[in-house]
Design a protein around this motif. Sequence first.
Motif, mmCIF file in Angstrom:
data_model
loop_
_atom_site.group_PDB
_atom_site.id
_atom_site.type_symbol
_atom_site.label_atom_id
_atom_site.label_comp_id
_atom_site.label_asym_id
_atom_site.label_seq_id
_atom_site.Cartn_x
_atom_site.Cartn_y
_atom_site.Cartn_z
ATOM 1 N N THR A 15 0.832 -1.202 0.000
ATOM 2 C CA THR A 15 0.000 0.000 0.000
ATOM 3 C C THR A 15 0.862 1.246 0.000
ATOM 4 O OG1 THR A 15 -1.785 -1.132 1.167
ATOM 5 C CG2 THR A 15 -1.798 1.252 1.240
ATOM 6 N N ASN A 16 1.910 1.255 0.816
ATOM 7 C CA ASN A 16 2.828 2.399 0.847
ATOM 8 C C ASN A 16 3.517 2.598 -0.496
ATOM 9 O OD1 ASN A 16 2.310 3.217 3.402
ATOM 10 N ND2 ASN A 16 4.120 2.294 4.337
ATOM 11 N N LEU A 17 3.885 1.481 -1.145
ATOM 12 C CA LEU A 17 4.542 1.573 -2.444
ATOM 13 C C LEU A 17 3.587 2.158 -3.481
ATOM 14 C CD1 LEU A 17 6.972 0.983 -4.230
ATOM 15 C CD2 LEU A 17 6.082 -1.335 -4.579
ATOM 16 N N ILE A 18 2.343 1.704 -3.453
ATOM 17 C CA ILE A 18 1.336 2.231 -4.391
ATOM 18 C C ILE A 18 1.118 3.720 -4.153
ATOM 19 C CG2 ILE A 18 -1.117 2.163 -5.004
ATOM 20 C CD1 ILE A 18 -0.969 -0.892 -4.445
ATOM 21 N N ARG A 19 1.014 4.101 -2.895
ATOM 22 C CA ARG A 19 0.827 5.513 -2.574
ATOM 23 C C ARG A 19 2.004 6.350 -3.049
ATOM 24 N NH1 ARG A 19 -1.295 4.578 3.609
ATOM 25 N NH2 ARG A 19 -3.488 4.144 3.118
ATOM 26 N N SER A 20 3.205 5.821 -2.854
ATOM 27 C CA SER A 20 4.405 6.538 -3.273
ATOM 28 C C SER A 20 4.430 6.704 -4.790
ATOM 29 C CB SER A 20 5.644 5.782 -2.804
ATOM 30 O OG SER A 20 6.820 6.401 -3.262
ATOM 31 N N ARG A 21 4.057 5.654 -5.501
ATOM 32 C CA ARG A 21 4.025 5.729 -6.964
ATOM 33 C C ARG A 21 2.974 6.721 -7.438
ATOM 34 N NH1 ARG A 21 4.480 -0.765 -8.317
ATOM 35 N NH2 ARG A 21 6.763 -0.918 -8.125
ATOM 36 N N ARG A 26 1.642 11.898 -9.788
ATOM 37 C CA ARG A 26 0.923 13.168 -9.656
ATOM 38 C C ARG A 26 1.898 14.350 -9.736
ATOM 39 N NH1 ARG A 26 -3.894 15.221 -7.354
ATOM 40 N NH2 ARG A 26 -3.613 17.221 -6.287
ATOM 41 N N ALA A 27 3.021 14.218 -9.038
ATOM 42 C CA ALA A 27 4.025 15.286 -9.051
ATOM 43 C C ALA A 27 4.592 15.492 -10.453
ATOM 44 C CB ALA A 27 5.147 14.960 -8.072
ATOM 45 N N ALA A 28 4.812 14.403 -11.190
ATOM 46 C CA ALA A 28 5.344 14.506 -12.555
ATOM 47 C C ALA A 28 4.342 15.207 -13.474
ATOM 48 C CB ALA A 28 5.674 13.118 -13.088
ATOM 49 N N ILE A 29 3.060 14.901 -13.304
ATOM 50 C CA ILE A 29 2.014 15.542 -14.113
ATOM 51 C C ILE A 29 1.962 17.039 -13.819
ATOM 52 C CG2 ILE A 29 -0.485 15.693 -14.480
ATOM 53 C CD1 ILE A 29 -0.551 12.623 -13.863
ATOM 54 N N LEU A 30 1.991 17.391 -12.545
ATOM 55 C CA LEU A 30 1.942 18.808 -12.163
ATOM 56 C C LEU A 30 3.155 19.563 -12.681
ATOM 57 C CD1 LEU A 30 0.616 18.475 -8.503
ATOM 58 C CD2 LEU A 30 -0.562 19.589 -10.406
#
Length: 216
Positions: A15-21, A26-30
């Motif tokens: 779950t943490n890995l999915i959240r991190s990805r 999201r950061a790359a899109i922004l």
Amino acid sequence: MGSPRRTTVIAYRETNLIRSRRASTRAAILQAARQRIAAGGYQAAQMQIVAADAGVATGTIYRHFPSKAELFATVFQRVAGQEVDAVAAAAGGPDSAAIRLQRVAETFIQRALAAPRLAYALLAEPVDPLVEAERLVFRRTYAAILADLVDDGIRQAAFPPQSPDLSATALVGLLAETLVGPLSPQAADPPALPVNEFTQEIVALCLRAVSARSHP
């Protein structure tokens, strides 16, 4: 057979890995959207182009942002937040209200002229109503910083009695409107004044606006 505890730990890590990805995507899109807006305004930030820049599929953007307007509004919030932080820092300190106002105006102008296309997107480019709502928040936040500064000047007797809120709103308008022409991508001619002189002229206008006494 794995123990319940081990299974829970693995699930937690996944779950943490999915959240991190997700956060990384999201950061790359922004960042991709910000760069496109800074280069060519909102019109340049087409979703397919932003997706390609971010290294994701176009559909992936919509999993993070329900619409283009939501994406642009989020970019606006982030960029505006950086600009507000810079102005708030300029407004602080132990100096007189007049010196701090000069510093605020110079910071606002210099940052805008350093990134003209991005500044124009923040200040004046026609936008979706969702982004326009963020622009209003942006201007009101600037006005609140300036209102505190004007109020300090009144208490120091550096500025005559006046409505800090009204004066601050007028100052935001003065700063924004004097920059719209030079920042506009349609501007065919260079500014009539060199940058330093242009900046000092606007700073002088701001100081006169809050310092001049009323005439009968």
